[in-house]
Design a protein around this motif. Structure first.
Motif, PDB file in Angstrom:
ATOM      1  N   ASP A 103       0.828  -1.209   0.000  1.00  0.00           N
ATOM      2  CA  ASP A 103       0.000   0.000   0.000  1.00  0.00           C
ATOM      3  C   ASP A 103       0.859   1.254   0.000  1.00  0.00           C
ATOM      4  O   ASP A 103       0.539   2.255  -0.663  1.00  0.00           O
ATOM      5  CB  ASP A 103      -1.001   0.004   1.148  1.00  0.00           C
ATOM      6  CG  ASP A 103      -0.362  -0.178   2.512  1.00  0.00           C
ATOM      7  OD1 ASP A 103       0.780  -0.666   2.585  1.00  0.00           O
ATOM      8  OD2 ASP A 103      -1.015   0.160   3.528  1.00  0.00           O
ATOM      9  N   VAL A 203      -4.759  -8.100   1.246  1.00  0.00           N
ATOM     10  CA  VAL A 203      -4.837  -6.674   0.939  1.00  0.00           C
ATOM     11  C   VAL A 203      -3.419  -6.122   0.845  1.00  0.00           C
ATOM     12  O   VAL A 203      -2.447  -6.741   1.303  1.00  0.00           O
ATOM     13  CB  VAL A 203      -5.652  -5.930   2.008  1.00  0.00           C
ATOM     14  CG1 VAL A 203      -7.103  -6.395   1.993  1.00  0.00           C
ATOM     15  CG2 VAL A 203      -5.039  -6.114   3.395  1.00  0.00           C
ATOM     16  N   THR A 233     -10.504 -10.293  -2.488  1.00  0.00           N
ATOM     17  CA  THR A 233      -9.914  -9.533  -1.384  1.00  0.00           C
ATOM     18  C   THR A 233      -8.752  -8.682  -1.865  1.00  0.00           C
ATOM     19  O   THR A 233      -8.573  -7.539  -1.418  1.00  0.00           O
ATOM     20  CB  THR A 233      -9.446 -10.492  -0.274  1.00  0.00           C
ATOM     21  OG1 THR A 233     -10.549 -11.300   0.139  1.00  0.00           O
ATOM     22  CG2 THR A 233      -8.913  -9.723   0.920  1.00  0.00           C
ATOM     23  N   LYS A 237     -10.195  -3.319  -2.129  1.00  0.00           N
ATOM     24  CA  LYS A 237      -9.834  -2.025  -1.548  1.00  0.00           C
ATOM     25  C   LYS A 237      -9.285  -1.051  -2.584  1.00  0.00           C
ATOM     26  O   LYS A 237      -9.112   0.133  -2.293  1.00  0.00           O
ATOM     27  CB  LYS A 237      -8.854  -2.223  -0.401  1.00  0.00           C
ATOM     28  CG  LYS A 237      -9.503  -2.914   0.795  1.00  0.00           C
ATOM     29  CD  LYS A 237      -8.761  -2.728   2.091  1.00  0.00           C
ATOM     30  CE  LYS A 237      -9.554  -3.313   3.244  1.00  0.00           C
ATOM     31  NZ  LYS A 237      -8.902  -3.093   4.552  1.00  0.00           N
ATOM     32  N   HIS A 238      -9.015  -1.535  -3.793  1.00  0.00           N
ATOM     33  CA  HIS A 238      -8.572  -0.646  -4.869  1.00  0.00           C
ATOM     34  C   HIS A 238      -9.742  -0.104  -5.688  1.00  0.00           C
ATOM     35  O   HIS A 238      -9.528   0.739  -6.571  1.00  0.00           O
ATOM     36  CB  HIS A 238      -7.615  -1.391  -5.806  1.00  0.00           C
ATOM     37  CG  HIS A 238      -6.401  -1.936  -5.119  1.00  0.00           C
ATOM     38  ND1 HIS A 238      -5.422  -1.129  -4.589  1.00  0.00           N
ATOM     39  CD2 HIS A 238      -6.018  -3.211  -4.857  1.00  0.00           C
ATOM     40  CE1 HIS A 238      -4.482  -1.872  -4.032  1.00  0.00           C
ATOM     41  NE2 HIS A 238      -4.817  -3.140  -4.180  1.00  0.00           N
ATOM     42  N   SER A 274     -17.193  -7.877   0.455  1.00  0.00           N
ATOM     43  CA  SER A 274     -17.643  -6.571   0.951  1.00  0.00           C
ATOM     44  C   SER A 274     -18.513  -6.713   2.192  1.00  0.00           C
ATOM     45  O   SER A 274     -18.393  -5.925   3.134  1.00  0.00           O
ATOM     46  CB  SER A 274     -18.383  -5.799  -0.149  1.00  0.00           C
ATOM     47  OG  SER A 274     -19.653  -6.372  -0.431  1.00  0.00           O
ATOM     48  N   TYR A 277     -16.694  -7.272   5.604  1.00  0.00           N
ATOM     49  CA  TYR A 277     -16.197  -6.085   6.297  1.00  0.00           C
ATOM     50  C   TYR A 277     -17.305  -5.418   7.116  1.00  0.00           C
ATOM     51  O   TYR A 277     -17.047  -4.879   8.205  1.00  0.00           O
ATOM     52  CB  TYR A 277     -15.617  -5.086   5.298  1.00  0.00           C
ATOM     53  CG  TYR A 277     -14.309  -5.532   4.693  1.00  0.00           C
ATOM     54  CD1 TYR A 277     -13.196  -5.796   5.487  1.00  0.00           C
ATOM     55  CD2 TYR A 277     -14.171  -5.686   3.319  1.00  0.00           C
ATOM     56  CE1 TYR A 277     -11.996  -6.206   4.941  1.00  0.00           C
ATOM     57  CE2 TYR A 277     -12.973  -6.108   2.765  1.00  0.00           C
ATOM     58  CZ  TYR A 277     -11.894  -6.361   3.569  1.00  0.00           C
ATOM     59  OH  TYR A 277     -10.712  -6.779   3.024  1.00  0.00           O
ATOM     60  N   ARG A 293     -15.628   4.394   8.907  1.00  0.00           N
ATOM     61  CA  ARG A 293     -15.304   3.131   8.243  1.00  0.00           C
ATOM     62  C   ARG A 293     -16.578   2.341   7.971  1.00  0.00           C
ATOM     63  O   ARG A 293     -16.757   1.769   6.885  1.00  0.00           O
ATOM     64  CB  ARG A 293     -14.359   2.346   9.154  1.00  0.00           C
ATOM     65  CG  ARG A 293     -13.753   1.098   8.545  1.00  0.00           C
ATOM     66  CD  ARG A 293     -12.672   0.573   9.465  1.00  0.00           C
ATOM     67  NE  ARG A 293     -13.212   0.203  10.772  1.00  0.00           N
ATOM     68  CZ  ARG A 293     -12.509   0.205  11.898  1.00  0.00           C
ATOM     69  NH1 ARG A 293     -11.236   0.581  11.887  1.00  0.00           N
ATOM     70  NH2 ARG A 293     -13.059  -0.163  13.041  1.00  0.00           N
ATOM     71  N   ARG A 296     -18.419   3.661   4.939  1.00  0.00           N
ATOM     72  CA  ARG A 296     -17.776   3.252   3.679  1.00  0.00           C
ATOM     73  C   ARG A 296     -18.051   1.783   3.379  1.00  0.00           C
ATOM     74  O   ARG A 296     -18.359   1.421   2.239  1.00  0.00           O
ATOM     75  CB  ARG A 296     -16.267   3.477   3.748  1.00  0.00           C
ATOM     76  CG  ARG A 296     -15.834   4.932   3.813  1.00  0.00           C
ATOM     77  CD  ARG A 296     -14.363   5.071   3.485  1.00  0.00           C
ATOM     78  NE  ARG A 296     -13.517   4.159   4.254  1.00  0.00           N
ATOM     79  CZ  ARG A 296     -13.024   4.440   5.458  1.00  0.00           C
ATOM     80  NH1 ARG A 296     -13.337   5.590   6.057  1.00  0.00           N
ATOM     81  NH2 ARG A 296     -12.240   3.576   6.076  1.00  0.00           N
ATOM     82  N   TYR A 297     -17.930   0.949   4.389  1.00  0.00           N
ATOM     83  CA  TYR A 297     -18.137  -0.487   4.177  1.00  0.00           C
ATOM     84  C   TYR A 297     -19.560  -0.779   3.730  1.00  0.00           C
ATOM     85  O   TYR A 297     -19.790  -1.577   2.811  1.00  0.00           O
ATOM     86  CB  TYR A 297     -17.846  -1.257   5.464  1.00  0.00           C
ATOM     87  CG  TYR A 297     -16.387  -1.379   5.833  1.00  0.00           C
ATOM     88  CD1 TYR A 297     -15.366  -1.101   4.929  1.00  0.00           C
ATOM     89  CD2 TYR A 297     -16.024  -1.776   7.124  1.00  0.00           C
ATOM     90  CE1 TYR A 297     -14.039  -1.210   5.283  1.00  0.00           C
ATOM     91  CE2 TYR A 297     -14.690  -1.896   7.489  1.00  0.00           C
ATOM     92  CZ  TYR A 297     -13.700  -1.611   6.567  1.00  0.00           C
ATOM     93  OH  TYR A 297     -12.391  -1.732   6.938  1.00  0.00           O
ATOM     94  N   GLN A 300     -20.132   0.474   0.066  1.00  0.00           N
ATOM     95  CA  GLN A 300     -19.517  -0.390  -0.929  1.00  0.00           C
ATOM     96  C   GLN A 300     -20.253  -1.722  -1.032  1.00  0.00           C
ATOM     97  O   GLN A 300     -20.508  -2.224  -2.147  1.00  0.00           O
ATOM     98  CB  GLN A 300     -18.042  -0.643  -0.592  1.00  0.00           C
ATOM     99  CG  GLN A 300     -17.341  -1.495  -1.651  1.00  0.00           C
ATOM    100  CD  GLN A 300     -15.873  -1.692  -1.353  1.00  0.00           C
ATOM    101  OE1 GLN A 300     -15.506  -2.192  -0.296  1.00  0.00           O
ATOM    102  NE2 GLN A 300     -15.017  -1.297  -2.288  1.00  0.00           N
TER     103      GLN A 300
END
Length: 312
Positions: A103, A203, A233, A237-238, A274, A277, A293, A296-297, A300
C-alpha cells in the motif's frame, strides 16, 4: 521490554539480542536483531486462534516457503517447535522481510507501475494456491473454513453482517436477501469452484515489497476457502481508485497467466468480501474511526450486492 519477550528470546536462543517494537495491533510484533540475523517475534492476540490452529498456520508457511513462495519463514525454537506458549501468550518467530508494504509502494507510483505491482500480486496468489495444493498438511492440521457457512451461515467468521447496527431498514432487507440468494448460488455452484487453502486477507497492507519481489505476510485469517475469495480480497480495496479498471485487469492477467481459474463468479465473491467487512466492523464500533469506516463499508457492500443481484 516485557518478561514474555525476555523469556521468548531465551527459548529461541536469542538472549541478548536487540529488540524493537514495530507493531502493536492484533499481534505485537518485535524486530529482533542479533549480529547479521534479523527476525520478527510475534506475541499473538488472546483467544483468536487455538494452539493447534497457530501451529498449523506455521507448518503451512514453512511448507510453502520450502516450495519457493515469498512468505516469512517460521524459525524453530530450541526445542524444535515453531510455537511456544509463555504465561498464556502464544509466541512465534519468523524471518524478517526488508522493504515496505505494497500500500505504501502503490501510493508513490504511476498507473503503469501500480498495474505491474497488481499483476505481480495476482501471480503470487496463483503460486500460493498452487503450492498449497502441492503441500501435504500434517494429520493434525486445523484452520478455519471460509466456506458457505463461514461466509453466510448463522455465525460467519467475521460476524453477522446483516445485524450491523448502522444498517438502514432497506439495507438490512437487501443484505438478508443477498444472504439467501448467495447461499443458494454457492450451494448450486460450489462443487465447481476452486477450493483449498487461501491467505484470506491479501490486501496491500499484508504484502511486502521486499528485495524486488512481493511477499505475502500476516496469515492470521488463512484457512480453507474459495480461491476467488482471495482474488476478490486483493481487488476490493482498490475499487475507489481512478485506475481500478487497469489494476483489475493486471491482477487477473497475473493470476491466470500463472494458474488456471474460472472467473465467472468473481462478482459474487466481491460482494461476499464486501459484506464480511460490514460484519467485521460490528465488534470494533468503539474505535475512533469506526463510524466513518462503517459508512464506507456499508456503501460499498450495498453497491456490490446490488450489482451482483441484478445479474444473478
Amino acid at each position: 521490554m516485557s518478561d514474555t519477550v525476555d523469556r521468548a528470546l531465551d527459548l529461541w536462543g536469542l538472549a541478548g539480542a536487540d529488540v524493537r517494537l514495530v507493531a502493536a495491533r492484533e499481534n505485537a510484533v518485535y524486530k529482533i536483531t542479533q549480529g547479521t540475523l534479523s527476525l520478527a517475534l510475534r506475541l499473538h492476540r488472546q483467544d483468536y486462534r487455538t494452539d493447534a490452529e497457530l501451529a498449523s498456520e506455521l507448518a503451512w508457511m514453512a511448507g510453502v516457503d520450502a516450495l519457493g513462495l515469498g512468505v516469512p519463514a517460521p524459525f524453530l525454537s530450541t526445542d524444535g517447535t515453531f510455537l511456544r506458549v509463555i504465561d498464556g501468550t502464544q509466541v512465534d518467530v519468523l524471518s524478517w522481510l526488508n522493504g515496505e508494504t505494497l500500500d505504501v509502494a502503490l501510493a508513490k507510483e504511476t498507473t503503469d507501475t501500480r498495474s505491474r505491482y497488481l499483476g505481480a500480486l495476482g501471480a503470487e496468489l496463483a503460486r500460493l494456491h498452487d503450492a498449497s495444493d502441492r503441500w501435504v498438511p500434517p494429520p493434525e492440521f486445523q484452520r478455519c473454513h471460509w466456506h458457505r457457512d463461514g461466509l453466510l451461515g448463522d455465525a460467519p467468521l467475521w460476524g453477522r453482517f446483516w445485524d450491523n447496527p448502522d444498517l438502514s431498514e432497506d439495507d438490512r432487507k437487501l443484505f438478508v436477501k443477498f444472504r439467501q440468494v448467495a447461499t443458494d448460488a454457492i450451494r448450486n455452484h460450489g462443487t465447481h469452484l476452486d477450493y483449498g487453502l487461501i491467505h484470506a486477507d491479501p490486501v496491500a497492507a499484508n504484502v511486502m515489497v521486499s528485495d524486488g519481489r512481493l511477499c505475502l505476510i500476516d496469515f492470521d485469517d488463512g484457512g480453507y476457502g474459495y480461491r476467488l475469495f482471495d482474488i476478490a480480497t486483493a481487488l476490493i480495496k482498490h475499487m475507489p481508485a481512478p485506475d481500478f479498471p487497469a489494476l483489475r485487469i493486471a491482477l487477473l492477467d497475473g493470476y491466470v497467466g500463472t494458474r488456471r481459474i474460472d472467473l465467472t463468479h468473481l462478482d459474487l465473491f466481491l460482494a461476499l468480501r464486501s459484506v464480511t467487512y460490514v460484519g467485521w466492523n460490528i465488534a470494533r464500533m468503539e474505535e475512533d474511526a469506526a463510524q466513518d469506516r462503517n459508512k464506507r463499508y456499508i456503501e460499498q457492500a450495498r453497491n456490490l450486492v446490488l450489482n451482483w443481484l441484478s445479474a444473478a
